[in-house]
Design a protein around this motif. Structure first.
Motif, PDB file in Angstrom:
ATOM      1  N   LYS A   1       0.831  -1.207   0.000  1.00 13.13           N
ATOM      2  CA  LYS A   1       0.000   0.000   0.000  1.00 13.13           C
ATOM      3  C   LYS A   1       0.866   1.259   0.000  1.00 13.13           C
ATOM      4  O   LYS A   1       0.483   2.290  -0.523  1.00 13.13           O
ATOM      5  CB  LYS A   1      -0.890   0.031   1.255  1.00 13.13           C
ATOM      6  N   TYR A   2       2.037   1.154   0.610  1.00 11.88           N
ATOM      7  CA  TYR A   2       2.887   2.325   0.817  1.00 11.88           C
ATOM      8  C   TYR A   2       3.961   2.513  -0.253  1.00 11.88           C
ATOM      9  O   TYR A   2       4.481   3.607  -0.411  1.00 11.88           O
ATOM     10  CB  TYR A   2       3.539   2.244   2.195  1.00 11.88           C
ATOM     11  N   ASN A   3       4.324   1.455  -0.951  1.00 11.86           N
ATOM     12  CA  ASN A   3       5.335   1.591  -2.004  1.00 11.86           C
ATOM     13  C   ASN A   3       5.300   0.389  -2.939  1.00 11.86           C
ATOM     14  O   ASN A   3       4.676  -0.636  -2.644  1.00 11.86           O
ATOM     15  CB  ASN A   3       6.740   1.759  -1.407  1.00 11.86           C
ATOM     16  N   SER A   4       5.986   0.531  -4.066  1.00 17.22           N
ATOM     17  CA  SER A   4       5.995  -0.540  -5.072  1.00 17.22           C
ATOM     18  C   SER A   4       7.367  -1.209  -5.171  1.00 17.22           C
ATOM     19  O   SER A   4       7.637  -1.941  -6.119  1.00 17.22           O
ATOM     20  CB  SER A   4       5.596   0.026  -6.439  1.00 17.22           C
ATOM     21  N   ILE A   5       8.235  -0.945  -4.202  1.00 15.65           N
ATOM     22  CA  ILE A   5       9.582  -1.521  -4.230  1.00 15.65           C
ATOM     23  C   ILE A   5       9.500  -3.038  -4.030  1.00 15.65           C
ATOM     24  O   ILE A   5       8.618  -3.523  -3.308  1.00 15.65           O
ATOM     25  CB  ILE A   5      10.459  -0.849  -3.144  1.00 15.65           C
ATOM     26  N   PRO A   6      10.370  -3.825  -4.689  1.00 17.68           N
ATOM     27  CA  PRO A   6      10.329  -5.285  -4.529  1.00 17.68           C
ATOM     28  C   PRO A   6      10.519  -5.716  -3.075  1.00 17.68           C
ATOM     29  O   PRO A   6      11.282  -5.101  -2.320  1.00 17.68           O
ATOM     30  CB  PRO A   6      11.491  -5.767  -5.399  1.00 17.68           C
ATOM     31  N   LEU A   7       9.814  -6.773  -2.692  1.00 16.41           N
ATOM     32  CA  LEU A   7       9.899  -7.341  -1.343  1.00 16.41           C
ATOM     33  C   LEU A   7      10.554  -8.712  -1.417  1.00 16.41           C
ATOM     34  O   LEU A   7      10.124  -9.560  -2.196  1.00 16.41           O
ATOM     35  CB  LEU A   7       8.497  -7.484  -0.727  1.00 16.41           C
ATOM     36  N   LEU A   8      11.591  -8.926  -0.603  1.00 16.04           N
ATOM     37  CA  LEU A   8      12.265 -10.219  -0.547  1.00 16.04           C
ATOM     38  C   LEU A   8      12.133 -10.793   0.851  1.00 16.04           C
ATOM     39  O   LEU A   8      12.340 -10.089   1.848  1.00 16.04           O
ATOM     40  CB  LEU A   8      13.746 -10.081  -0.907  1.00 16.04           C
ATOM     41  N   GLN A   9      11.796 -12.071   0.947  1.00 15.34           N
ATOM     42  CA  GLN A   9      11.641 -12.721   2.245  1.00 15.34           C
ATOM     43  C   GLN A   9      12.940 -13.404   2.659  1.00 15.34           C
ATOM     44  O   GLN A   9      13.577 -14.102   1.867  1.00 15.34           O
ATOM     45  CB  GLN A   9      10.520 -13.753   2.206  1.00 15.34           C
ATOM     46  N   GLY A  10      13.333 -13.204   3.917  1.00 19.03           N
ATOM     47  CA  GLY A  10      14.520 -13.854   4.449  1.00 19.03           C
ATOM     48  C   GLY A  10      14.287 -14.330   5.872  1.00 19.03           C
ATOM     49  O   GLY A  10      13.279 -14.011   6.485  1.00 19.03           O
ATOM     50  N   PHE A  11      15.224 -15.100   6.395  1.00 15.02           N
ATOM     51  CA  PHE A  11      15.209 -15.762   7.712  1.00 15.02           C
ATOM     52  C   PHE A  11      14.497 -17.116   7.601  1.00 15.02           C
ATOM     53  O   PHE A  11      13.280 -17.180   7.447  1.00 15.02           O
ATOM     54  CB  PHE A  11      14.527 -14.925   8.801  1.00 15.02           C
ATOM     55  N   GLY A  12      15.252 -18.173   7.676  1.00 16.68           N
ATOM     56  CA  GLY A  12      14.686 -19.521   7.752  1.00 16.68           C
ATOM     57  C   GLY A  12      14.338 -20.173   6.430  1.00 16.68           C
ATOM     58  O   GLY A  12      13.762 -21.262   6.412  1.00 16.68           O
ATOM     59  N   ILE A  13      14.666 -19.557   5.313  1.00 20.07           N
ATOM     60  CA  ILE A  13      14.364 -20.154   4.008  1.00 20.07           C
ATOM     61  C   ILE A  13      15.376 -21.255   3.717  1.00 20.07           C
ATOM     62  O   ILE A  13      16.574 -21.000   3.634  1.00 20.07           O
ATOM     63  CB  ILE A  13      14.416 -19.108   2.876  1.00 20.07           C
ATOM     64  N   SER A  14      14.896 -22.483   3.577  1.00 16.43           N
ATOM     65  CA  SER A  14      15.836 -23.595   3.390  1.00 16.43           C
ATOM     66  C   SER A  14      15.353 -24.682   2.446  1.00 16.43           C
ATOM     67  O   SER A  14      16.023 -25.694   2.271  1.00 16.43           O
ATOM     68  CB  SER A  14      16.164 -24.233   4.750  1.00 16.43           C
ATOM     69  N   ASN A  15      14.165 -24.489   1.832  1.00 19.03           N
ATOM     70  CA  ASN A  15      13.699 -25.519   0.900  1.00 19.03           C
ATOM     71  C   ASN A  15      12.792 -24.919  -0.171  1.00 19.03           C
ATOM     72  O   ASN A  15      12.357 -23.763  -0.071  1.00 19.03           O
ATOM     73  CB  ASN A  15      12.980 -26.661   1.651  1.00 19.03           C
ATOM     74  N   SER A  16      12.512 -25.728  -1.191  1.00 21.76           N
ATOM     75  CA  SER A  16      11.763 -25.239  -2.353  1.00 21.76           C
ATOM     76  C   SER A  16      10.320 -24.884  -2.013  1.00 21.76           C
ATOM     77  O   SER A  16       9.746 -23.965  -2.601  1.00 21.76           O
ATOM     78  CB  SER A  16      11.792 -26.286  -3.474  1.00 21.76           C
ATOM     79  N   THR A  17       9.719 -25.591  -1.051  1.00 21.07           N
ATOM     80  CA  THR A  17       8.334 -25.300  -0.655  1.00 21.07           C
ATOM     81  C   THR A  17       8.213 -23.882  -0.123  1.00 21.07           C
ATOM     82  O   THR A  17       7.280 -23.142  -0.462  1.00 21.07           O
ATOM     83  CB  THR A  17       7.860 -26.296   0.421  1.00 21.07           C
TER      84      THR A  17
END
Length: 269
Positions: free
Chosen positions: A202-218
């Motif tokens: 809602k506040y911006n259109s900048i890309p969002l990347l998720q991190g912390f604990g990502i370790s598999n394809s699911t």
């Protein structure tokens, strides 16, 4: 356009999410670290997030803490780190390269000198892990002077006021945390709510990347399906390094396979 903007535009056209691996420079040695980074790039990394070794990385769990200690035990200098970063840039003209660092290291170098060295080495972004937005102005101003993107972290419980503030400062991308706490491998599928992602957007259109604990394809596929632009993965890669410290060829081969797996998981079907 910046390297990040070009990358995200190209991935959008290809209908792919972004895969950014994180490693600590100099772990287990500078020489092997370069081979690991080359392997990550050759097998699907869309950009790099590189940690500068620090003795007290508060935002990191035990896997990355040990990685920092292994790197520090080699007693490399900042000059050596920047030389390596410059070499990586010379071989990869278009690849976005970010640094993750702690504030004390920047103060020790001198804020202006640090960002000048980043520019000189071809660095695109700097994430200061222990500096919140409210205390970032002196770094932000100097980063802008040298055209270095400032990356900020968004916790999963951020309120509207925080989301508004981060939208004013965010550059490159926003690093959205899967959960509160420190980094590490989590066997569960960590999932942010679709509504929370909508609130950020809602506040911006900048890309969002998720991190912390990502370790598999699911987990990667889930992140992309929620509308995130991609993921950052560190502990799972560094865990491979730790488990194969005395078997360099096996280490590199396992990193190669893991990188391929996570990158292929970003491709929308």
């Amino acid at each position: 356009m910046s390297r990040y903007q070009v990358m995200f535009k190209q991935l959008s056209l290809l209908k792919e999410g972004c895969f950014i691996p994180f490693v600590v420079l100099g772990d287990p040695s500078l020489e092997i670290s370069i081979k690991i980074i080359d392997t990550l790039i050759q097998n699907g990394a869309d950009a790099l997030e590189i940690g500068i070794p620090f003795s007290d990385p508060l935002a990191d769990g035990p896997i990355i803490q040990k990685s920092n200690l292994r790197a520090l035990s080699n007693k490399n200098t900042f000059l050596e780190y920047f030389k390596i970063l410059k070499k990586i840039r010379s071989k990869n003209k278009r690849l976005p390269i970010g640094i993750l660092i702690y504030a004390n290291l920047i103060y020790n170098q001198g804020i202006n000198n640090f960002y000048f060295q980043c520019l000189n080495s071809g660095i695109d972004s700097v994430l200061i892990a222990d500096v919140p937005i409210e205390e970032s102005k002196i770094f932000y101003k100097t980063a802008n002077k040298y055209q270095i993107n400032s990356i900020f972290i968004c916790p999963p419980n951020a309120d509207d006021n925080f989301l508004y503030n981060i939208s004013l400062y965010a550059q490159g991308f926003i690093y959205v945390l899967s959960r509160s706490g420190v980094t590490g491998i989590d066997k569960k599928t960590l999932s942010l709510s679709r509504q929370f992602i909508k609130n950020i957007k809602k506040y911006n259109s900048i890309p969002l990347l998720q991190g912390f604990g990502i370790s598999n394809s699911t987990q990667v596929k889930k992140a992309i399906s929620l509308g995130l632009s991609g993921i950052i993965c560190g502990s799972a890669i560094i865990n491979i390094i730790e488990k194969n410290l005395n078997e360099e060829e096996i280490m590199i081969e396992k990193i190669k396979k893991f990188t391929n797996l996570l990158k292929s998981s970003t491709k929308l079907e």
